[in-house]
Design a protein around this motif. Structure first.
Motif, short mmCIF file in Angstrom:
data_model
loop_
_atom_site.label_atom_id
_atom_site.label_comp_id
_atom_site.label_asym_id
_atom_site.label_seq_id
_atom_site.Cartn_x
_atom_site.Cartn_y
_atom_site.Cartn_z
N ASN A 30 0.89 -1.27 -0.06
CA ASN A 30 -0.01 -0.14 -0.11
C ASN A 30 0.80 1.27 0.11
O ASN A 30 0.55 1.97 0.93
N GLY A 31 1.76 1.49 -1.08
CA GLY A 31 2.44 2.62 -1.17
C GLY A 31 3.93 2.32 -0.47
O GLY A 31 4.23 1.36 0.28
N VAL A 32 4.98 3.26 -0.78
CA VAL A 32 6.30 3.29 -0.31
C VAL A 32 6.54 4.17 0.94
O VAL A 32 6.19 5.47 0.56
N THR A 33 6.79 3.88 1.88
CA THR A 33 7.44 4.87 2.91
C THR A 33 8.75 4.60 3.47
O THR A 33 9.16 3.59 3.21
N LEU A 34 9.27 5.71 4.08
CA LEU A 34 10.47 5.44 4.60
C LEU A 34 10.67 4.68 6.04
O LEU A 34 9.89 5.15 6.70
N GLY A 35 11.58 3.80 6.27
CA GLY A 35 11.72 3.34 7.56
C GLY A 35 12.08 4.35 8.62
O GLY A 35 12.57 5.41 8.13
N PRO A 36 12.21 4.09 9.95
CA PRO A 36 12.48 5.05 10.80
C PRO A 36 14.12 5.13 10.87
O PRO A 36 14.82 4.36 10.82
N VAL A 37 14.48 6.51 10.89
CA VAL A 37 15.69 7.06 10.65
C VAL A 37 16.41 7.57 11.74
O VAL A 37 15.66 8.53 12.06
N SER A 38 17.48 7.36 12.29
CA SER A 38 18.16 8.10 13.11
C SER A 38 18.44 9.57 12.83
O SER A 38 19.08 9.72 11.98
N GLN A 47 20.55 4.35 10.13
CA GLN A 47 21.31 5.66 10.63
C GLN A 47 21.98 6.31 9.43
O GLN A 47 22.35 5.69 8.55
N GLN A 48 21.55 7.70 9.44
CA GLN A 48 22.01 8.28 7.96
C GLN A 48 23.73 8.49 8.32
O GLN A 48 24.06 9.08 9.08
N ALA A 49 24.00 7.88 7.16
CA ALA A 49 25.67 7.98 7.11
C ALA A 49 26.34 9.07 6.79
O ALA A 49 27.43 9.61 7.64
N ILE A 50 25.71 10.02 5.89
CA ILE A 50 26.29 11.28 5.59
C ILE A 50 25.21 12.43 5.15
O ILE A 50 24.24 11.79 4.72
N GLU A 51 25.11 13.57 5.64
CA GLU A 51 24.31 14.66 5.15
C GLU A 51 25.07 15.70 4.63
O GLU A 51 26.00 16.21 5.22
N SER A 52 24.62 15.83 3.27
CA SER A 52 25.22 17.16 2.51
C SER A 52 24.65 18.62 3.26
O SER A 52 23.41 18.49 3.50
N SER A 64 29.67 18.75 4.52
CA SER A 64 28.79 17.51 4.77
C SER A 64 29.02 17.28 6.43
O SER A 64 30.01 17.62 7.08
N ARG A 65 28.08 16.31 6.91
CA ARG A 65 28.31 16.10 8.28
C ARG A 65 28.10 14.12 8.15
O ARG A 65 27.42 13.90 7.59
N ASN A 66 29.11 13.62 8.90
CA ASN A 66 28.78 12.32 8.93
C ASN A 66 27.81 11.74 10.19
O ASN A 66 27.34 12.62 10.51
N ALA A 67 27.63 10.45 10.64
CA ALA A 67 26.79 9.91 11.37
C ALA A 67 26.97 10.47 12.73
O ALA A 67 26.35 10.68 13.78
N LEU A 68 28.14 10.82 13.07
CA LEU A 68 28.87 11.43 14.33
C LEU A 68 28.35 12.88 14.36
O LEU A 68 29.17 13.63 15.35
N GLU A 69 27.98 13.68 13.44
CA GLU A 69 27.80 15.01 13.22
C GLU A 69 29.05 15.68 13.10
O GLU A 69 29.33 16.78 13.69
#
Length: 336
Positions: A30-38, A47-52, A64-69
């Motif tokens: 019934n549709g595609v949703t994202l799983g719970p993300v830290s 856990q998001q590995a990297i964020e631009s 960018s920032r890695n998983a440890l900010e």
């Protein structure tokens, strides 16, 4: 345990990234949703590995920032085509490097907005044009620590560069149905260091027209001015350590306080003598004291990598044959 991965047991549950509930049977249809993300404010399975954080107009990641900010940053030169600095534990606006090589390149990126440009990240002096401040200040194409050019100061000469002006981007609230004009603080910042401890490093060489036998260059200096309203605090750094192929390092620590009265920071390169001495400066960098930064110098004609300078600002030089193949790596260290 058998030591065989497939015989070690089973997961109690598994959350695929592209749906929001644990899988115990067929995936939901019934549709595609994202799983719970830290994230920084909530816990989750993924856990998001990297964020631009910052992307330039050409699609290159500048911060960018890695998983440890922990932040990482890059600076591009040569018409924003080649990386000239890459750092870990540093933000984009907190690192700077100038090797005086790519001044003939137009390092100003036009944006889709009229009159809004991405200026060169760091230049001595300010601006994108080649240095042309008279006979006493020039880029010398015949003598350099790395690459082919260095900044030459002749006689009693000082060249300065303002590197900071107070700017708080804040939070923009735009009422519905109204327009908004882009402000300077909304654009990608050039070198504008935030409060903290910074390391300054550069290479210097002195000449009087005759061979220099000194083991220390005492005439050249770099001065950092912190301006608080009508008060200016200054700290001057001189060369120290052993000469490396005729060049000597200038190193120093700068404390930029978290003071609302701090309005400007100025870096001044000077040759205070007027007795025929010439000062050469090259490979100037500023970075947070706990950052790890490597910088890169390229041949301005072939754009081949000429040198990589490590976290101590020491270089590894690259040599090529006529076909463009690397044939030698030459590393420098104190005392060589």
């Amino acid at each position: 345990a058998s030591g065989i991965l497939k015989e070690q047991g089973f997961y109690e549950y598994f959350y695929p990234f592209f749906n929001g509930s644990a899988v115990e049977g067929p995936a939901p249809t019934n549709g595609v949703t994202l799983g719970p993300v830290s994230t920084g404010s909530s816990a989750g399975i993924w856990q998001q590995a990297i964020e631009s954080e910052i992307i330039d107009p050409y699609g290159r990641q500048l911060e960018s920032r890695n998983a440890l900010e922990i932040p990482s940053a890059s600076v591009y030169g040569y018409e924003f085509q080649l990386p000239i600095a890459m750092a870990q534990r540093a933000q984009h606006q907190n690192i700077a490097f100038d090797s005086f090589e790519d001044y003939e390149f137009v390092n100003v990126a036009n944006s889709p907005f009229d009159a809004c440009t991405l200026p060169a990240h760091w230049r001595l002096p300010e601006g994108a044009a080649p240095i042309d401040a008279g006979a006493n200040v020039a880029r010398d194409p015949d003598l350099a620590h790395s690459g082919i050019s260095a900044l030459r100061l002749e006689g009693e000469t000082t060249i300065e560069r303002d590197i900071f002006s107070a700017c708080d981007p804040g939070v923009r609230t735009i009422p519905s149905g109204t327009s908004y004009t882009i402000q300077d603080c909304d654009l990608i910042r050039n070198f504008a260091p935030t409060p903290g401890m910074y390391w300054l490093s550069a290479w210097v060489r002195e000449s009087s027209g005759t061979p220099v036998l000194d083991t220390a260059y005492e005439k050249s200096a770099i001065t950092v001015d912190l301006q608080f309203g009508g008060t200016t605090l200054s700290e001057t750094f001189s060369a120290s350590g052993l000469l490396v192929d005729g060049w000597q390092q200038i190193n120093g620590m700068i404390n930029i306080p978290d003071d609302p009265n701090l309005s400007r920071i100025t870096v001044r390169l000077s040759n205070p003598t007027g007795d025929g001495w010439v000062s050469y400066f090259d490979d100037i960098r500023l970075q947070p004291y706990n950052a790890v930064m490597s910088t890169y110098v390229y041949d301005p004609v072939s754009l081949r990598l000429s040198a990589v300078l490590d976290e101590r600002n020491f270089a590894t030089f690259y040599e090529y044959d006529d076909e463009g193949n690397v044939v030698a790596f030459i590393g420098e260290a104190a005392g060589e």
